[in-house]
Write an enzyme that holds these catalytic residues in place. Sequence first.
Site, PDB file in Angstrom:
ATOM      1  N   ASP A 199     -15.460  10.516   7.109  1.00  0.00           N
ATOM      2  CA  ASP A 199     -14.402   9.547   7.184  1.00  0.00           C
ATOM      3  C   ASP A 199     -13.062  10.399   7.293  1.00  0.00           C
ATOM      4  O   ASP A 199     -12.819  11.634   6.959  1.00  0.00           O
ATOM      5  CB  ASP A 199     -14.268   8.857   5.696  1.00  0.00           C
ATOM      6  CG  ASP A 199     -13.587   7.547   5.741  1.00  0.00           C
ATOM      7  OD1 ASP A 199     -14.268   6.516   5.732  1.00  0.00           O
ATOM      8  OD2 ASP A 199     -12.314   7.424   5.711  1.00  0.00           O
ATOM      9  N   ARG A 238       0.815  -1.102   0.250  1.00  0.00           N
ATOM     10  CA  ARG A 238      -0.130   0.004   0.000  1.00  0.00           C
ATOM     11  C   ARG A 238       0.820   1.439  -0.075  1.00  0.00           C
ATOM     12  O   ARG A 238       0.434   2.568  -0.515  1.00  0.00           O
ATOM     13  CB  ARG A 238      -1.010  -0.080   1.155  1.00  0.00           C
ATOM     14  CG  ARG A 238      -2.235  -1.204   0.913  1.00  0.00           C
ATOM     15  CD  ARG A 238      -3.048  -0.806   2.072  1.00  0.00           C
ATOM     16  NE  ARG A 238      -4.063  -1.905   1.819  1.00  0.00           N
ATOM     17  CZ  ARG A 238      -5.146  -1.963   2.752  1.00  0.00           C
ATOM     18  NH1 ARG A 238      -5.505  -0.788   3.844  1.00  0.00           N
ATOM     19  NH2 ARG A 238      -6.123  -2.802   2.553  1.00  0.00           N
TER      20      ARG A 238
END
Length: 290
Positions: free
Chosen positions: A153, A44
Amino acid sequence: MRTSGPDTAAQSMDNKSFAAIAALAKEEAGLILPEGKMTMVQSRLRKRLLETGQPTYETYCKFVCSNEGTAERRLMISALTTNVSHFFRESHHFDMLRTKVVPTLLQKARDGQRIRIWSAGCSSGQEPYSISMCLHSAAPELVSRDILILGTDIDPAILEKAEAACYSEQQISGIPEDMRKKYLEHANGGQFRVNADIRRLVRFRELNLLREWPMKGAFDAIFCRNVVIYFDAATQASLWPRFRQRIANNGWIFLGHSERISDSALHLFEPNGMTAYQAAGSGSSAIRKE
Ligand SMILES: C[S@@+](CC[C@H](N)C(=O)[O-])C[C@H]1O[C@@H](n2cnc3c(N)ncnc32)[C@H](O)[C@@H]1O
């Protein structure tokens, strides 16, 4: 052929760098990254190395932990969060919304009170839009009242997708057929866009659950599903009293299928259905107990 640089470095994150990244992810976002996730973290962050021009995980790590790396920390967290979401995920909660929550919401709306629902950790928007679709179809009378579904978020990149409200054919497969016809429109590239009627009820904001919550007033229902599973027990336990303070009396909180309210906060909530809880007692007594 390249023998150095990010591509090669990407294959070799050292333990020290991993430990520093994991500590930073916990400090910044509450994310727990056990050693078993090292390969996932490497892959990632590979793009972050390339974009920042850092040749190795070690130099990236030093950079992101330094004062100069403040902006990069946000992008690192964005890369490390898991954003999987689906429309009408864990559909029993939407059945409960329709059958158990909507009657109370209708009464409140008729009494002139505002309706507020919070999707905390809303990812790419499927959860708040599912709530909006559910309310539209179950209680059309509600949608003309003072009603808002807040989606928050930590990840600004995923919030951009949520705002765009465009989804692939595969992504919309969880939406019941009748709602697909009513609430979606065709968009570019064979995608589908959630229509304005549904989008109108939803607002998105960036918010880290570990930091201050600037919203005022109480929510009638909070969906915080498949979010705290990435946090450790202490971080989870610190969140429940804060959520309780933000839930209206008799309001609801819905969690993901493998999440539970910690024992230390069970006095604040009454279990009522599968991973569903109602706020117990009055808000003020809950606040005193905290
Ligand atoms: C797996 S998704 C869940 C999405 C949706 N609630 C659902 O159940 O489909 C988890 C979301 O939590 C967000 N998240 C992780 N840590 C967070 C934090 N500290 N504050 C706010 N959101 C966070 C991630 O960015 C991600 O979008």
